[in-house]
Design a protein around this motif. Structure first.
Motif, PDB file in Angstrom:
ATOM      1  N   GLY A   1       0.800  -1.047  -0.071  1.00 24.22           N
ATOM      2  CA  GLY A   1      -0.069  -0.014   0.114  1.00 24.22           C
ATOM      3  C   GLY A   1       0.971   1.367   0.022  1.00 24.22           C
ATOM      4  N   TYR A   2       0.689   2.195   0.957  1.00 19.61           N
ATOM      5  CA  TYR A   2       1.464   3.410   0.929  1.00 19.61           C
ATOM      6  C   TYR A   2       2.776   3.467   1.965  1.00 19.61           C
ATOM      7  CZ  TYR A   2      -2.475   5.520  -1.109  1.00 19.61           C
ATOM      8  OH  TYR A   2      -3.600   6.020  -2.117  1.00 19.61           O
ATOM      9  N   GLY A   3       3.016   2.063   2.274  1.00 18.07           N
ATOM     10  CA  GLY A   3       4.488   1.858   2.982  1.00 18.07           C
ATOM     11  C   GLY A   3       4.584   2.378   4.034  1.00 18.07           C
ATOM     12  N   LYS A   4       6.071   2.596   4.457  1.00 10.07           N
ATOM     13  CA  LYS A   4       6.604   3.018   5.825  1.00 10.07           C
ATOM     14  C   LYS A   4       6.080   4.642   5.896  1.00 10.07           C
ATOM     15  CE  LYS A   4      10.397  -0.187   6.315  1.00 10.07           C
ATOM     16  NZ  LYS A   4      12.025   0.093   6.503  1.00 10.07           N
ATOM     17  N   GLU A   5       6.095   5.244   4.821  1.00 11.16           N
ATOM     18  CA  GLU A   5       6.076   6.912   4.960  1.00 11.16           C
ATOM     19  C   GLU A   5       4.492   7.265   4.974  1.00 11.16           C
ATOM     20  OE1 GLU A   5       8.408   8.653   5.355  1.00 11.16           O
ATOM     21  OE2 GLU A   5       9.751   6.906   4.914  1.00 11.16           O
ATOM     22  N   GLY A   6       3.545   6.328   4.513  1.00  5.52           N
ATOM     23  CA  GLY A   6       2.227   6.768   4.617  1.00  5.52           C
ATOM     24  C   GLY A   6       1.784   7.810   3.461  1.00  5.52           C
ATOM     25  N   SER A   7       0.904   8.605   3.660  1.00  5.62           N
ATOM     26  CA  SER A   7       0.615   9.458   2.563  1.00  5.62           C
ATOM     27  C   SER A   7      -0.060  10.787   3.577  1.00  5.62           C
ATOM     28  CB  SER A   7      -0.587   9.228   1.646  1.00  5.62           C
ATOM     29  OG  SER A   7      -1.073  10.273   1.093  1.00  5.62           O
ATOM     30  N   PHE A   8       0.511  12.098   3.394  1.00  4.46           N
ATOM     31  CA  PHE A   8      -0.038  13.304   4.260  1.00  4.46           C
ATOM     32  C   PHE A   8      -0.777  13.913   3.279  1.00  4.46           C
ATOM     33  CE2 PHE A   8       3.503  11.595   6.536  1.00  4.46           C
ATOM     34  CZ  PHE A   8       2.920  11.247   7.923  1.00  4.46           C
TER      35      PHE A   8
ATOM     36  N   PRO B   1      -5.442  10.509  -0.463  1.00  5.73           N
ATOM     37  CA  PRO B   1      -6.003  10.253   0.633  1.00  5.73           C
ATOM     38  C   PRO B   1      -4.926  10.243   1.863  1.00  5.73           C
ATOM     39  CG  PRO B   1      -5.336   8.150  -0.175  1.00  5.73           C
ATOM     40  CD  PRO B   1      -5.102   9.022  -1.375  1.00  5.73           C
ATOM     41  N   ASN B   2      -5.413  10.527   3.026  1.00  8.27           N
ATOM     42  CA  ASN B   2      -4.503  10.704   4.384  1.00  8.27           C
ATOM     43  C   ASN B   2      -4.289   9.405   4.862  1.00  8.27           C
ATOM     44  OD1 ASN B   2      -2.932  11.530   6.515  1.00  8.27           O
ATOM     45  ND2 ASN B   2      -4.251  13.002   7.206  1.00  8.27           N
ATOM     46  N   VAL B   3      -3.163   8.760   4.749  1.00  7.04           N
ATOM     47  CA  VAL B   3      -2.774   7.364   5.276  1.00  7.04           C
ATOM     48  C   VAL B   3      -1.725   7.383   6.150  1.00  7.04           C
ATOM     49  CG1 VAL B   3      -2.285   4.847   4.687  1.00  7.04           C
ATOM     50  CG2 VAL B   3      -3.735   6.264   2.999  1.00  7.04           C
ATOM     51  N   PRO B   4      -1.990   6.901   7.332  1.00  8.36           N
ATOM     52  CA  PRO B   4      -0.697   7.093   8.446  1.00  8.36           C
ATOM     53  C   PRO B   4       0.525   5.922   8.117  1.00  8.36           C
ATOM     54  CG  PRO B   4      -2.752   6.399   9.574  1.00  8.36           C
ATOM     55  CD  PRO B   4      -3.220   6.535   7.933  1.00  8.36           C
ATOM     56  N   PRO B   5       1.506   6.096   8.662  1.00  5.10           N
ATOM     57  CA  PRO B   5       2.695   5.100   8.201  1.00  5.10           C
ATOM     58  C   PRO B   5       2.435   3.712   8.221  1.00  5.10           C
ATOM     59  CG  PRO B   5       3.447   7.193   9.392  1.00  5.10           C
ATOM     60  CD  PRO B   5       2.132   7.100   9.477  1.00  5.10           C
ATOM     61  N   MET B   6       2.948   2.943   7.807  1.00 10.64           N
ATOM     62  CA  MET B   6       2.790   1.629   8.002  1.00 10.64           C
ATOM     63  C   MET B   6       1.437   0.975   8.234  1.00 10.64           C
ATOM     64  SD  MET B   6       6.036   0.803  10.019  1.00 10.64           S
ATOM     65  CE  MET B   6       6.140  -0.974  10.126  1.00 10.64           C
ATOM     66  N   ALA B   7       0.401   1.642   7.630  1.00 10.81           N
ATOM     67  CA  ALA B   7      -1.070   1.345   7.709  1.00 10.81           C
ATOM     68  C   ALA B   7      -1.500   0.414   6.663  1.00 10.81           C
ATOM     69  CB  ALA B   7      -1.776   2.551   7.734  1.00 10.81           C
ATOM     70  N   ASP B   8      -1.962  -0.759   7.338  1.00 10.42           N
ATOM     71  CA  ASP B   8      -2.849  -1.737   6.459  1.00 10.42           C
ATOM     72  C   ASP B   8      -4.087  -1.100   5.948  1.00 10.42           C
ATOM     73  OD1 ASP B   8      -0.791  -3.665   7.011  1.00 10.42           O
ATOM     74  OD2 ASP B   8      -2.043  -4.672   8.431  1.00 10.42           O
ATOM     75  N   LEU B   9      -4.534  -1.738   4.650  1.00  5.01           N
ATOM     76  CA  LEU B   9      -5.574  -0.808   4.099  1.00  5.01           C
ATOM     77  C   LEU B   9      -6.868  -1.947   3.969  1.00  5.01           C
ATOM     78  CD1 LEU B   9      -3.653   0.802   1.349  1.00  5.01           C
ATOM     79  CD2 LEU B   9      -4.421   2.022   3.282  1.00  5.01           C
ATOM     80  N   VAL B  10      -7.944  -1.550   3.882  1.00  2.00           N
ATOM     81  CA  VAL B  10      -9.144  -2.134   3.670  1.00  2.00           C
ATOM     82  C   VAL B  10     -10.023  -1.555   2.481  1.00  2.00           C
ATOM     83  CG1 VAL B  10     -11.268  -3.327   4.343  1.00  2.00           C
ATOM     84  CG2 VAL B  10      -9.432  -3.373   5.967  1.00  2.00           C
TER      85      VAL B  10
END
Length: 266
Positions: free
Chosen positions: A35-42, A45-54
């Motif tokens: 997904g958005y990996g270690k960094e996530g996305s700010f 979409p706003n995704v926290p670091p190391m977040a699994d996705l559904v």
């Protein structure tokens, strides 16, 4: 999404989608590595670091790509053009009575013009998009009427009327669906409103006439039922008359005997 050309952060989504079948509805669980990996996305979409996705995915269908781009990478004109080509493909399938396949193309066309896209459009670009999107909804309604899926047809027409409250085709097709569901008053309202904007349309006049004939037949049937329930009281049956005659004779006999006795006593 163009499989094989997806962005890095949607790698897991692409793998999941590629394993699905057309028409399938699924929840896809994607680990953060795909997904958005270690960094996530700010950003969005706003995704926290190391977040699994559904992801909740409804797969309309697969097709060979004609545009060569994911829709998120297209310009406004490219998205509208791609949607229009899908619509034309749907029209060709509709003429061949391939209704399910036609609806798939219309759905894919509509997918190019989702709410997030339409929200950004103003002026001539919004008009251009609606000139493709609304006919897709109306053609979907035509397919659904043929398939006797009347509630869904009403939904498609109502989407068009949300953008164009006086759209004659939307009013007419929604009226047809409502009539089939027995929603007579609502159907008449749609037909009458459509007739204001297309007074010479014979199909609208025909539907209003059919509604009137249907209501007349229902009224006649109800009248016959109520007549049977609340009709005149039936006459007493002839075979019971002997009982009345017998009681009259008996009363007469008793009176005569009483009178004779009284005379003798005097």
């Amino acid at each position: 999404m163009v499989l094989g050309k997806e962005k890095k952060e949607t790698t897991g989504l692409a793998i999941g989608v590629s394993s699905m079948k057309a028409g399938e509805h699924a929840l896809l669980h994607v680990g953060w590595e795909l997904g958005y990996g270690k960094e996530g996305s700010f950003s969005f979409p706003n995704v926290p670091p190391m977040a699994d996705l559904v992801y909740e995915v409804v797969l309309i269908g697969f097709d060979e790509t004609k545009e060569g781009k994911a829709r998120s990478d297209m310009t406004v004109e490219e998205r509208i053009g791609a949607a229009d080509r899908r619509k034309m493909d749907g029209n060709a399938l509709f003429k061949e009575e391939k209704l399910e396949e036609a609806m798939q193309q219309y759905e894919m066309a509509i997918a190019y013009m989702g709410d997030d896209f339409m929200f950004q459009l103003f002026g001539k670009y919004r008009d251009m998009a609606l000139a493709v999107k609304n006919p897709c909804h109306l053609n979907m309604a035509a397919c659904l009427l043929k398939l006797k899926r009347y509630e869904e047809a009403i939904g498609q027409c109502s989407l068009v009327l949300g953008e164009d409250e006086n759209n004659v085709k939307a009013l007419f097709r929604r009226g047809k669906a409502r009539a089939e569901l027995g929603q007579t008053d609502a159907a008449r309202e749609d037909f009458l409103k459509a007739g204001k904007f297309a007074p010479e349309d014979k199909s609208i006049a025909r539907e209003l006439r059919l509604l009137a004939e249907h209501e007349k037949a229902v009224y006649k049937k109800q009248k016959e039922i109520y007549k049977g329930i609340f009709g005149p009281r039936p006459e007493p049956k002839q075979e019971n008359n002997w009982l009345i005659i017998f009681w009259q004779w008996l009363v007469s006999l008793v009176l005569r005997l009483f009178k004779r006795k009284r005379v003798k006593a005097e």
